[in-house]
Design a protein around this motif. Structure first.
Motif, mmCIF file in Angstrom:
data_model
loop_
_atom_site.group_PDB
_atom_site.id
_atom_site.type_symbol
_atom_site.label_atom_id
_atom_site.label_comp_id
_atom_site.label_asym_id
_atom_site.label_seq_id
_atom_site.Cartn_x
_atom_site.Cartn_y
_atom_site.Cartn_z
ATOM 1 N N VAL A 117 -48.061 2.508 20.639
ATOM 2 C CA VAL A 117 -46.909 2.318 21.928
ATOM 3 C C VAL A 117 -46.974 3.238 23.754
ATOM 4 O O VAL A 117 -45.951 2.908 24.277
ATOM 5 C CB VAL A 117 -45.392 3.083 21.241
ATOM 6 N N GLU A 118 -47.739 4.148 23.444
ATOM 7 C CA GLU A 118 -48.766 4.996 25.365
ATOM 8 C C GLU A 118 -48.433 3.776 25.478
ATOM 9 O O GLU A 118 -49.379 3.758 26.714
ATOM 10 C CB GLU A 118 -49.254 5.859 24.072
ATOM 11 N N GLY A 119 -49.373 2.588 24.976
ATOM 12 C CA GLY A 119 -49.538 1.678 25.478
ATOM 13 C C GLY A 119 -51.735 2.261 26.615
ATOM 14 O O GLY A 119 -52.302 3.061 25.592
ATOM 15 N N GLY B 165 -41.375 1.573 24.808
ATOM 16 C CA GLY B 165 -42.629 0.485 23.367
ATOM 17 C C GLY B 165 -42.463 0.145 22.115
ATOM 18 O O GLY B 165 -42.393 -0.643 21.750
ATOM 19 N N THR B 166 -41.619 1.789 22.228
ATOM 20 C CA THR B 166 -40.562 0.969 20.253
ATOM 21 C C THR B 166 -39.772 0.250 20.180
ATOM 22 O O THR B 166 -39.901 -0.393 19.585
ATOM 23 C CB THR B 166 -40.406 2.216 19.949
ATOM 24 N N MET B 167 -38.892 0.414 21.605
ATOM 25 C CA MET B 167 -37.909 -0.177 22.374
ATOM 26 C C MET B 167 -38.250 -1.981 22.599
ATOM 27 O O MET B 167 -37.992 -2.516 21.583
ATOM 28 C CB MET B 167 -37.062 -0.061 22.954
ATOM 29 N N TYR B 168 -39.356 -1.756 22.787
ATOM 30 C CA TYR B 168 -40.205 -3.314 22.972
ATOM 31 C C TYR B 168 -40.301 -3.957 21.834
ATOM 32 O O TYR B 168 -40.356 -5.129 21.849
ATOM 33 C CB TYR B 168 -41.574 -2.999 23.804
ATOM 34 N N LEU B 169 -40.309 -3.279 20.946
ATOM 35 C CA LEU B 169 -41.723 -3.431 19.288
ATOM 36 C C LEU B 169 -40.267 -3.984 19.092
ATOM 37 O O LEU B 169 -39.662 -5.029 18.059
ATOM 38 C CB LEU B 169 -41.810 -2.935 18.485
#
Length: 270
Positions: free
Chosen positions: A216-218, A31-35
């Motif tokens: 970020v864990e969605g 999730g962090t890498m997506y951002l």
């Protein structure tokens, strides 16, 4: 940050390296890498403030950023140096120091910042303000930062599977619905939990413009036991959940109830 926090991370440095490899924490990582991929500039100088053992710094270096690491724990920073060297990568610089004092950096030095970790452990609002103001100072005009908090609303959900015994006390359970400053006797070390509205207000008060925010864990937040089971029994389904959770981490229906709240901000040119 206190010596209690430094001691915790010095003693658990290797575990912190391993943490983002476990099946549930990998969702936080992706999730962090997506951002990062969505909001960071494609090139430039980046500072990883609260870099830990270098998990995100390594990915930033691989992407071609001139990456500086700043970390409070010397043991964590030593692991980061070793891992970066093992991969034949090169960081711009390593600094072992407190995030409240970034005087080693000049004004407007970085194109982007990761501020992930320091705000988890600063109980006093004035101290968190120092981190935010210093981050603002060293970020270039038009620069982007991702600023992380631990979210009380996500913690209360995760606690159903992770620490249900604490819910035997109804007052303790309800404390998770607001701000919490926990001592090392209660938390994993000294730590600060807050809610999305309070975190967003705190970041905006420091001068940043809010671009977006994410949990970020969605939609996978709070299901650590189930995620681990799925990882072992149905790897394809597990990987689909990791991907979909990351890609939907900014969705309003999920982002307010995950353990890790990431706020994407912009520094306006003035």
């Amino acid at each position: 940050m206190s010596e209690i926090v430094r001691k915790y991370y010095d003693e658990n440095a290797e575990q912190e390296w391993k943490r983002l490899q476990d099946p549930y924490s990998k969702i936080e990582f992706e999730g962090t890498m997506y951002l990062i991929n969505k909001y960071f500039p494609k090139v430039g100088a980046v500072c990883d403030i609260g870099a830990g053992p270098g998990r995100y710094s390594i990915e930033l270096i691989k992407k071609g950023y001139n990456t500086t690491l700043l970390e409070f724990s010397n043991k964590e920073l030593e692991i980061a140096k070793e891992k970066i060297q093992e991969l034949d990568l090169v960081a711009e610089a390593f600094h072992c120091r407190d995030a409240r004092d970034l005087s080693v950096f000049t004004d407007n030095q970085f194109d982007a910042l990761l501020v992930m970790g320091p705000l988890y452990h600063l109980i006093n609002k004035e101290d968190r303000r120092k981190v935010l103001e210093e981050s603002y100072r060293v970020l270039k005009p038009n620069g982007v930062a991702i600023i992380a908090y631990i979210n009380s609303w996500g913690a209360i959900k995760a606690g159903i599977s992770e620490f249900p015994e604490s819910y035997s006390n109804i007052d303790a359970l309800y404390k998770y619905l607001g701000e919490q400053s926990l001592s090392a006797d209660v938390g994993f070390t000294e730590c600060y939990f807050t809610t999305p509205p309070k975190a967003l207000e705190e970041v905006a008060d420091a001068g940043f413009d809010i671009v977006s925010y994410a949990g970020v864990e969605g939609f996978a937040a709070g299901f650590s036991n189930e995620i681990i089971k799925l990882y072992n029994e149905n790897p394809e389904a597990y990987m689909n959940i990791v991907k979909a959770s990351a890609e939907n981490c900014e969705s309003p229906q999920f982002r307010d109830a995950t353990e890790h709240l990431h706020i994407v901000v912009h520094k306006n040119r003035k």
